[in-house]
Design an enzyme around this catalytic site. Sequence first.
Site, PDB file in Angstrom:
ATOM      1  CE  LYS A  76      -3.897  -2.326   2.169  1.00 18.64           C
ATOM      2  NZ  LYS A  76      -4.846  -2.374   3.305  1.00 18.64           N
ATOM      3  CG  ASN A  97      -7.359   0.869  -0.122  1.00 18.31           C
ATOM      4  OD1 ASN A  97      -7.729   1.886  -0.696  1.00 18.31           O
ATOM      5  ND2 ASN A  97      -8.102   0.243   0.784  1.00 18.31           N
ATOM      6  N   GLY A 139       1.683   0.512   9.557  1.00 15.46           N
ATOM      7  CA  GLY A 139       1.931   0.365   8.136  1.00 15.46           C
ATOM      8  C   GLY A 139       0.846   1.069   7.338  1.00 15.46           C
TER       9      GLY A 139
END
Length: 278
Positions: A76, A97, A139
């Site tokens: 991503k 995404n 993340g």
Amino acid sequence: MPVGLPISGNTILFALVGDPVRQAMLPTLFNPMLAEQGVDAVMLPVHAPQDRFDEVMRGLQAIGNVAGIAVTVPHKSSALAYADEITPAAEAIGAINALRRNPDGTWTGDNFDGRGFVAGLAASDIDPAGLTVTLVGTGGAGSALAVALLDAGVGTLRLYDRDTTKATEVAARVEQRSHGTVRVTDTLNLTGADLVINATPLGMHVDDPLPFDPTGLEPHAVVADIIMKPDQTPVMKRARELGYMVHPGLHMLTNQLDCYRKFFSNTLSAVGSSENQV
């Protein structure tokens, strides 16, 4: 399950790119939505190993009838490099995404993980406003959750990652969106948390260690996970055993499906299918 149109030379392609990709459930939800609306398109899972991600993305973007690309772990953040423009939310998140092809051939990126997660909380009657939240993992998905939770008005957001530098960078990007408090913790702090979220990959495999031990949380605390397979991750199983409310990862995906639909609604004309609408 609705039966889609027969695949032909007119069929438009969407790709879901990840490593691994077998656990990804977006095609399972996205393709029936296409079929229900009579759209001549299909989403296919694409396994893109990290060392070949650039090769895969360049290839997909070069294919004339690929209208959009969805992105899952661990790509991503890396996917930002393949967007010509991104939304302000995606800029704050530092990851995307979804990518859509525009009529002029450029690509726009956005991120729906956080919006889907917060919408999933609302669907389960959990209001994050004013809560103390510990987010484990910063993340691509964790960053998206941080932005959306701050936008939803959490009181205190505590960010924990084994990579403290990464958590600090996320805090610097997102804290300006908050009227509450954003803190980076060097050690995992669950004290007083109303909501604890696993935004790490730990739990995707049966032999993974717990991302955190829910023992000793406040009695009213909620333990959430963003992992969709298995639907009962080890940390959720442990939390259930201790009597806590749990919030599984599938809610995040099902509640961002409409975001994907709207995002891709104008892209099909860019690949020569003006009759199609998502």
